[in-house]
Design an enzyme around this catalytic site. Structure first.
Site, PDB file in Angstrom:
ATOM      1  N   HIS A   1    -103.004 -92.646 -25.062  1.00  0.00           N
ATOM      2  CA  HIS A   1    -101.779 -91.835 -25.051  1.00  0.00           C
ATOM      3  C   HIS A   1    -100.606 -92.572 -25.676  1.00  0.00           C
ATOM      4  CE1 HIS A   1    -102.268 -87.941 -23.062  1.00  0.00           C
ATOM      5  NE2 HIS A   1    -103.250 -88.491 -22.381  1.00  0.00           N
TER       6      HIS A   1
ATOM      7  N   HIS B   1     -72.223 -69.342  18.695  1.00  0.00           N
ATOM      8  CA  HIS B   1     -73.661 -69.085  18.779  1.00  0.00           C
ATOM      9  C   HIS B   1     -73.989 -68.427  20.125  1.00  0.00           C
ATOM     10  CE1 HIS B   1     -73.939 -71.784  15.357  1.00  0.00           C
ATOM     11  NE2 HIS B   1     -75.265 -71.673  15.310  1.00  0.00           N
TER      12      HIS B   1
ATOM     13  N   GLU C   1    -102.073 -90.845 -11.233  1.00  0.00           N
ATOM     14  CA  GLU C   1    -101.914 -89.486 -11.741  1.00  0.00           C
ATOM     15  C   GLU C   1    -103.296 -88.851 -11.910  1.00  0.00           C
ATOM     16  OE1 GLU C   1    -100.082 -87.261 -15.716  1.00  0.00           O
ATOM     17  OE2 GLU C   1    -100.568 -89.391 -15.764  1.00  0.00           O
ATOM     18  N   HIS C   2    -104.155 -89.503 -12.661  1.00  0.00           N
ATOM     19  CA  HIS C   2    -105.533 -89.045 -12.874  1.00  0.00           C
ATOM     20  C   HIS C   2    -106.501 -90.041 -12.236  1.00  0.00           C
ATOM     21  CE1 HIS C   2    -104.189 -86.288 -16.123  1.00  0.00           C
ATOM     22  NE2 HIS C   2    -103.451 -87.298 -16.542  1.00  0.00           N
TER      23      HIS C   2
END
EC number: 1.1.-.-
Length: 440
Positions: free
Chosen positions: A265, A426, A333-334
């Site tokens: 990559h 409330h 990641e992978h």
């Protein structure tokens, strides 16, 4: 190859072992200083700044009025891309669509938590999103596929792709083909920090978006960080990374083949082969030269930089348990599990964004055509984030409905808690004051 980094985990101390977990994390403060004037210029000047930065930073000639891809450019893209590539893009999109359709949540569900008291969730699409498709180290129609399909399935009404233009001011043809086949019809010719600023603030041409997703360079990451109070910037996706985990049932040459998938990559990627088998490790080392001989010169250069550097190579562990521990510490990641019995290892892995099992499931298939999303958290963010999905393009609203029959009991308990916490309004809202209004 003796120059490939080889790490015998059992011989490393805690500091050395920890250093193997580091990614190519650029000093974002440096880039933040650089992107600030770009962001300001886009905010102030709009289209003029985008055209100028395309010329100065991307070396691209984008004509005035030409920032948005025209219908003619979309049509021409199908003529420029080989038919078999168009077919494969369509094949991948079909599988990605089948996978992501299973993720789409039902529009609304309600649970009767007490008789007559209902609580649930309602899902609606985000009104507008931008999809960032990078071009720094090549063309990535696959990123277009992975980001576009879930956005379309989610029903986002306004989807736009931003991507850096080529030198002649056009957009990669395969990216346009992928966009059209996925159902996205708006593409803007801008990239980098200027693209993030454009979709955050809007320009004369670029419509602003509520969210931007997709991987990018440090310039893009820095711009997202700087603009995170203006636009939702999605999951953290930086330089690519992978671990190939191999047990002793597979050939080391196969492990080396898959190790190069991530390493090619770019020099900022991270890629490790993790194995407890010295035989597998040595076979992988021996096979690398043969695999390199079949790669282009640029990809060899990228992968060698990774595998001979500080963020790649081979990690030899003392045992399977040591391999599991390293993988979970790394939180890749992978992750490929190369084994004849991959499911035997799966239960030991808890920290990985994507887990691909068995020798017939290389990262290549998942990156392009298998179906799961390949836009994934990096830099150990897999410990808290998951892959991009349909749910990233929808927002969830809580829904409550209480009937008159259920109201008194809920009001009694809510009143006690409101009084304890000191919230008088409330308490009043569920007191006899409300009862009088409802009765009247």
């Amino acid at each position: 190859m003796s120059d490939v980094s080889f790490h015998d985990l059992s011989s490393l101390d805690a500091t050395q072992r920890s250093s193997l977990l580091k990614r190519a994390e650029a000093d974002l403060s440096v880039f933040v200083e650089k992107v600030r004037p770009i962001i300001q210029a886009v905010k102030d000047e709009g289209d003029a700044a985008l055209i100028r930065f395309a010329r100065e930073l991307d070396k691209a000639n984008v004509a005035e009025g030409g920032l948005q891809v025209s219908e003619a450019e979309f049509d021409a893209a199908f003529d420029k891309v080989e038919k078999d590539v168009v077919e494969s893009i369509g094949f991948g999109i079909d599988n990605i669509r089948r996978f992501h359709e299973e993720q789409k949540p039902e529009t609304m569900w309600l649970k009767e938590v007490r008789p007559g008291a209902y609580a649930g969730d309602r899902y609606t699409p985000i009104a507008s999103v931008a999809l960032y498709v990078p071009r720094g180290k090549g063309a990535f129609p696959s990123v277009t596929m992975m980001t576009s399909v879930p956005a379309v399935i989610a029903g986002v009404p306004q989807i736009a792709i931003v991507t850096p233009p080529t030198s002649d001011g056009s957009v990669d043809a395969a990216t346009l083909v992928a966009a059209r086949l996925a159902g996205v019809h708006t593409v803007y010719k801008c990239g980098g920090a200027q693209a993030v600023a454009a979709v955050a603030y809007g320009t004369e041409t670029v419509k602003p978006a509520l969210k931007i997703v997709g991987p990018g360079s440090p310039w893009v990451v820095a711009a997202k960080s700087e603009l995170s109070s203006i636009i939702n910037t999605g999951l953290p996706a930086g330089p690519s990374e992978a671990i190939i985990f191999a047990d002793d049932s597979v050939d080391g040459g196969l492990a080396a083949l898959d190790l190069l998938i991530e390493a090619e990559h770019g020099p900022d990627s991270s890629a490790y082969l993790v194995t407890h088998s010295r035989k597998v490790a040595e076979a992988a080392l021996a096979a690398l030269p043969q695999h390199w001989s079949r790669m282009t010169e640029q990809r060899v250069e990228f992968s060698r930089a990774v595998l001979t550097g500080k963020r790649g190579g081979i990690v030899l562990t003392a045992s399977l348990e040591d391999s599991y521990r390293f993988i979970n510490d790394y939180a890749p990641e992978h992750l490929e599990i190369l084994s004849k019995e991959p499911f035997a290892h799966l239960g030991h892995i808890t920290e990985a964004a994507e887990i691909l099992m068995g020798p017939h499931t290389p990262v290549t298939l998942a990156n392009f055509v298998l179906g799961p999303n390949a836009v994934l958290p990096t830099s150990r963010w897999a410990r808290t984030y998951g892959p991009l999905s349909v749910t990233d393009f929808v927002k969830r609203s809580s829904v409550g409905y209480v009937t008159s029959a259920a109201y008194p009991e809920l009001a009694k308990h809510a009143r006690r808690l409101a009084r304890y916490e000191g919230f008088s309004s409330h308490e009043n809202a569920v007191s006899e004051i409300r009862d009088r209004y409802l009765a009247g």
